[in-house]
Scaffold this motif. Sequence first.
Motif, PDB file in Angstrom:
ATOM      1  N   SER A   1       0.845  -1.197   0.000  1.00 56.54           N
ATOM      2  CA  SER A   1       0.000   0.000   0.000  1.00 56.54           C
ATOM      3  C   SER A   1       0.876   1.242   0.000  1.00 56.54           C
ATOM      4  N   HIS A   2       0.261   2.388  -0.307  1.00 52.51           N
ATOM      5  CA  HIS A   2       0.891   3.704  -0.137  1.00 52.51           C
ATOM      6  C   HIS A   2       2.260   3.818  -0.803  1.00 52.51           C
ATOM      7  N   GLY A   3       2.338   3.446  -2.032  1.00 58.76           N
ATOM      8  CA  GLY A   3       3.592   3.603  -2.751  1.00 58.76           C
ATOM      9  C   GLY A   3       3.731   2.563  -3.835  1.00 58.76           C
ATOM     10  N   GLU A   4       4.820   2.670  -4.565  1.00 58.07           N
ATOM     11  CA  GLU A   4       5.072   1.707  -5.638  1.00 58.07           C
ATOM     12  C   GLU A   4       6.572   1.487  -5.786  1.00 58.07           C
ATOM     13  N   ALA A   5       6.973   0.221  -5.776  1.00 58.57           N
ATOM     14  CA  ALA A   5       8.365  -0.172  -6.007  1.00 58.57           C
ATOM     15  C   ALA A   5       8.338  -1.401  -6.906  1.00 58.57           C
ATOM     16  N   VAL A   6       9.000  -1.294  -8.049  1.00 59.72           N
ATOM     17  CA  VAL A   6       8.951  -2.361  -9.048  1.00 59.72           C
ATOM     18  C   VAL A   6      10.378  -2.747  -9.435  1.00 59.72           C
ATOM     19  N   LEU A   7      10.657  -4.058  -9.404  1.00 61.04           N
ATOM     20  CA  LEU A   7      11.985  -4.561  -9.730  1.00 61.04           C
ATOM     21  C   LEU A   7      12.023  -5.052 -11.172  1.00 61.04           C
ATOM     22  N   PHE A   8      13.108  -4.669 -11.870  1.00 56.85           N
ATOM     23  CA  PHE A   8      13.347  -5.106 -13.236  1.00 56.85           C
ATOM     24  C   PHE A   8      14.666  -5.888 -13.248  1.00 56.85           C
ATOM     25  N   PRO A   9      14.613  -7.224 -13.042  1.00 57.39           N
ATOM     26  CA  PRO A   9      15.843  -8.023 -13.078  1.00 57.39           C
ATOM     27  C   PRO A   9      16.414  -8.044 -14.503  1.00 57.39           C
ATOM     28  N   ASP A  10      17.706  -8.202 -14.608  1.00 56.08           N
ATOM     29  CA  ASP A  10      18.365  -8.330 -15.916  1.00 56.08           C
ATOM     30  C   ASP A  10      18.041  -7.166 -16.843  1.00 56.08           C
TER      31      ASP A  10
ATOM     32  N   VAL B   1      17.378  -3.290 -11.886  1.00 52.67           N
ATOM     33  CA  VAL B   1      16.938  -1.911 -11.680  1.00 52.67           C
ATOM     34  C   VAL B   1      15.698  -1.924 -10.794  1.00 52.67           C
ATOM     35  N   LEU B   2      15.674  -1.047  -9.786  1.00 51.19           N
ATOM     36  CA  LEU B   2      14.522  -0.905  -8.902  1.00 51.19           C
ATOM     37  C   LEU B   2      13.936   0.488  -9.084  1.00 51.19           C
ATOM     38  N   LEU B   3      12.684   0.549  -9.515  1.00 50.88           N
ATOM     39  CA  LEU B   3      11.953   1.805  -9.690  1.00 50.88           C
ATOM     40  C   LEU B   3      11.112   2.065  -8.446  1.00 50.88           C
ATOM     41  N   VAL B   4      11.262   3.238  -7.845  1.00 50.87           N
ATOM     42  CA  VAL B   4      10.510   3.600  -6.638  1.00 50.87           C
ATOM     43  C   VAL B   4       9.819   4.932  -6.896  1.00 50.87           C
ATOM     44  N   LYS B   5       8.488   4.999  -6.650  1.00 50.87           N
ATOM     45  CA  LYS B   5       7.769   6.224  -6.966  1.00 50.87           C
ATOM     46  C   LYS B   5       6.491   6.348  -6.131  1.00 50.87           C
ATOM     47  N   LYS B   6       5.678   7.325  -6.508  1.00 49.16           N
ATOM     48  CA  LYS B   6       4.409   7.653  -5.839  1.00 49.16           C
ATOM     49  C   LYS B   6       4.663   7.988  -4.368  1.00 49.16           C
ATOM     50  N   GLN B   7       3.900   7.428  -3.442  1.00 55.25           N
ATOM     51  CA  GLN B   7       3.960   7.842  -2.038  1.00 55.25           C
ATOM     52  C   GLN B   7       5.014   7.090  -1.223  1.00 55.25           C
ATOM     53  N   THR B   8       5.880   6.365  -1.864  1.00 54.97           N
ATOM     54  CA  THR B   8       6.816   5.484  -1.161  1.00 54.97           C
ATOM     55  C   THR B   8       7.638   6.224  -0.114  1.00 54.97           C
TER      56      THR B   8
ATOM     57  N   PHE C   1      17.881  -5.898  -0.135  1.00 55.77           N
ATOM     58  CA  PHE C   1      17.402  -4.530   0.032  1.00 55.77           C
ATOM     59  C   PHE C   1      16.050  -4.622   0.721  1.00 55.77           C
ATOM     60  N   GLN C   2      15.784  -3.703   1.660  1.00 52.45           N
ATOM     61  CA  GLN C   2      14.582  -3.831   2.487  1.00 52.45           C
ATOM     62  C   GLN C   2      13.774  -2.534   2.550  1.00 52.45           C
ATOM     63  N   PHE C   3      12.462  -2.709   2.639  1.00 48.93           N
ATOM     64  CA  PHE C   3      11.528  -1.641   2.959  1.00 48.93           C
ATOM     65  C   PHE C   3      10.831  -1.989   4.275  1.00 48.93           C
ATOM     66  N   ARG C   4      10.446  -0.949   5.033  1.00 46.90           N
ATOM     67  CA  ARG C   4       9.546  -1.177   6.163  1.00 46.90           C
ATOM     68  C   ARG C   4       8.670   0.055   6.341  1.00 46.90           C
ATOM     69  N   ASP C   5       7.506  -0.155   6.912  1.00 47.98           N
ATOM     70  CA  ASP C   5       6.589   0.941   7.196  1.00 47.98           C
ATOM     71  C   ASP C   5       7.276   1.950   8.111  1.00 47.98           C
ATOM     72  N   TYR C   6       7.237   3.227   7.725  1.00 52.26           N
ATOM     73  CA  TYR C   6       7.994   4.250   8.447  1.00 52.26           C
ATOM     74  C   TYR C   6       7.518   4.418   9.888  1.00 52.26           C
ATOM     75  N   LYS C   7       6.233   4.354  10.127  1.00 57.93           N
ATOM     76  CA  LYS C   7       5.700   4.570  11.476  1.00 57.93           C
ATOM     77  C   LYS C   7       5.644   3.284  12.290  1.00 57.93           C
ATOM     78  N   GLU C   8       5.125   2.230  11.702  1.00 61.92           N
ATOM     79  CA  GLU C   8       4.897   0.997  12.448  1.00 61.92           C
ATOM     80  C   GLU C   8       6.152   0.116  12.533  1.00 61.92           C
ATOM     81  N   LYS C   9       7.083   0.309  11.602  1.00 61.94           N
ATOM     82  CA  LYS C   9       8.333  -0.469  11.521  1.00 61.94           C
ATOM     83  C   LYS C   9       8.109  -1.920  11.093  1.00 61.94           C
ATOM     84  N   VAL C  10       6.893  -2.294  10.797  1.00 62.11           N
ATOM     85  CA  VAL C  10       6.558  -3.594  10.206  1.00 62.11           C
ATOM     86  C   VAL C  10       5.466  -3.353   9.168  1.00 62.11           C
ATOM     87  N   PRO C  11       5.383  -4.205   8.141  1.00 64.49           N
ATOM     88  CA  PRO C  11       6.257  -5.339   7.863  1.00 64.49           C
ATOM     89  C   PRO C  11       7.600  -4.896   7.289  1.00 64.49           C
TER      90      PRO C  11
END
Length: 208
Positions: free
Chosen positions: A15-24, A166-173, A145-155
């Motif tokens: 939720s609340h964001g977008e991160a998309v991985l493009f391997p190779d 290549v990792l694309l990160v955008k929107k509300q991330t 590489f890791q993401f976590r919820d900024y306030k709750e710290k999980v997941p």
Amino acid sequence: MQHLIDADHHNILPSHGEAVLFPDFFTTQESDTYFDHFKNDVSWIQEPALQFGKKRVQPRLTAFLGDEHAEYHAEGLTLKAQYWTVPLLSIKAKLEAKFETSFNECLLNYYRDGKDYMGWHRDNAHALGEYPVIVMVSFGATRIFQFRDYKEKVPVISLELDHGSVLLVKKQTQEFWEQRSPKTTRALTPRINLTFRLVLKKGFSDHL
């Protein structure tokens, strides 16, 4: 709870964001050539930076390249951009064509082994705009590489960044999620990460 996911071409974040991985995204041959260029032909530095009010030597090497007169202000450091190298301009052009955006700077991080790392942070400086588009390119050893919820710290959401990915990160991330490249006790060969961004005004404060 920690999840290691297969993140090929779909949104990693629930939720609340977008991160998309493009391997190779880059071929093995391209990736090998780029890795050798950045390792040997870039002027790397390891400067002390402010962390929790104390100056500590950064746990990785860095370099900052971009448009003329670009500056990067972070944790008591001011980096003046080296001008784009020809290989970096080639990567930039391919990313801009693929993602239909533009970039005017690139922060490079050189992780020499598993002990080098990047702590939890957000790329949420005002100069990047409300919803910045950030693209990360990985060459060298596969690293978590890791993401976590900024306030709750999980997941905590973990993915592997492979050679040429290549990792694309955008929107509300950057508003709702923080990210890191954690250290590991595994014996790893070096990895180089390129982070492309568009700064909307000169100079800003952010994490390195």
